[in-house]
Design an enzyme around this catalytic site. Structure first.
Site, PDB file in Angstrom:
ATOM      1  N   GLY A  28       0.818  -1.199   0.000  1.00  0.00           N
ATOM      2  CA  GLY A  28       0.000   0.000   0.000  1.00  0.00           C
ATOM      3  C   GLY A  28       0.852   1.249   0.000  1.00  0.00           C
ATOM      4  N   GLN A  64       2.781   9.896   1.820  1.00  0.00           N
ATOM      5  CA  GLN A  64       4.075   9.236   1.743  1.00  0.00           C
ATOM      6  C   GLN A  64       4.900   9.733   0.557  1.00  0.00           C
ATOM      7  OE1 GLN A  64       2.238   5.117   2.334  1.00  0.00           O
ATOM      8  NE2 GLN A  64       4.312   4.890   3.176  1.00  0.00           N
ATOM      9  N   CYS A  90       6.408  -0.591   6.842  1.00  0.00           N
ATOM     10  CA  CYS A  90       5.957   0.596   6.110  1.00  0.00           C
ATOM     11  C   CYS A  90       7.089   1.075   5.204  1.00  0.00           C
ATOM     12  CB  CYS A  90       5.565   1.690   7.102  1.00  0.00           C
ATOM     13  SG  CYS A  90       4.957   3.207   6.337  1.00  0.00           S
ATOM     14  N   LEU A  91       6.750   1.468   3.998  1.00  0.00           N
ATOM     15  CA  LEU A  91       7.752   1.999   3.084  1.00  0.00           C
ATOM     16  C   LEU A  91       8.391   3.272   3.632  1.00  0.00           C
ATOM     17  CD1 LEU A  91       5.864   1.467  -0.305  1.00  0.00           C
ATOM     18  CD2 LEU A  91       7.735   0.086   0.643  1.00  0.00           C
ATOM     19  N   HIS A  98      -2.487   6.711   7.621  1.00  0.00           N
ATOM     20  CA  HIS A  98      -1.585   7.711   7.027  1.00  0.00           C
ATOM     21  C   HIS A  98      -2.339   8.998   6.685  1.00  0.00           C
ATOM     22  CE1 HIS A  98       2.380   5.960   6.667  1.00  0.00           C
ATOM     23  NE2 HIS A  98       1.931   4.886   6.026  1.00  0.00           N
ATOM     24  N   HIS A 154      -3.887   0.522   7.810  1.00  0.00           N
ATOM     25  CA  HIS A 154      -2.563   1.167   7.818  1.00  0.00           C
ATOM     26  C   HIS A 154      -2.563   2.411   6.925  1.00  0.00           C
ATOM     27  CE1 HIS A 154       1.995   0.841   7.793  1.00  0.00           C
ATOM     28  NE2 HIS A 154       1.777   1.629   6.749  1.00  0.00           N
ATOM     29  N   GLU A 155      -3.061   2.261   5.703  1.00  0.00           N
ATOM     30  CA  GLU A 155      -3.030   3.374   4.745  1.00  0.00           C
ATOM     31  C   GLU A 155      -4.005   4.478   5.134  1.00  0.00           C
ATOM     32  OE1 GLU A 155      -0.526   3.525   2.847  1.00  0.00           O
ATOM     33  OE2 GLU A 155       0.048   1.434   3.056  1.00  0.00           O
TER      34      GLU A 155
END
Length: 156
Positions: free
Chosen positions: A46, A51, A88-89, A134, A130-131
């Site tokens: 994701g 991000q 997480c990226l 953000h 999670h997304e």
């Protein structure tokens, strides 16, 4: 289409609440296309717009079958519980233990502004949560129980 730089958790953009998307235009289409390229290049599941430095309510989720584009997503239903490893990226190389719902259903708009619903279980439910976090300025490290140790990472 282009790859965008993925911001790390130390950058202020990741800790701000995003604004809704109101213009469904070429600029949005470019963002979605760039985010998809960036997500696939990074081998992520994701990616949220903050991000890549854009404070808009836009999320992509790779289900394995398709890359869902979720614009102005809202969580409409969750059920069950799972506790598992999350990364997480924007937090490269670190993983934590996070409690999430087992099933999650979101309502969102597509790139043309049409509303739809999507439901996911296990990893996809985790990714939806999670997304969407953000978009509200929350990074998983703020909701995790703990980071995995070096030994635990080696075992994976």
């Amino acid at each position: 289409m282009a790859l965008r730089r993925i911001f790390t958790d130390k950058e202020p953009a990741l800790h701000k609440v995003c604004k809704p998307v109101t213009n469904f235009d070429k600029k949005l289409f470019q963002l979605l296309d760039d985010m998809k390229d960036t997500l696939l290049d990074a081998n992520g599941v994701g990616l949220a717009a903050p991000q890549v430095g854009i404070l808009r309510r836009v999320v992509l989720v790779d289900t394995g079958d398709e890359v869902l584009e979720l614009i102005n997503p809202e969580m409409v239903e969750t059920s069950g519980e799972q506790v598992g490893v999350e990364g997480c990226l924007s937090v490269p190389g670190k993983y934590g233990i996070v409690k999430r719902p087992m099933v999650a259903k979101v309502k969102a708009q597509d790139r043309n502004g049409n509303w739809f619903e999507a439901e996911g279980e296990e990893l996809i439910a985790r990714c939806f949560c999670h997304e969407l976090d953000h978009l509200d300025g929350i990074v998983y490290t703020q909701v995790m129980d703990r980071f995995l140790t070096e030994e635990e990472l080696e075992e994976m």
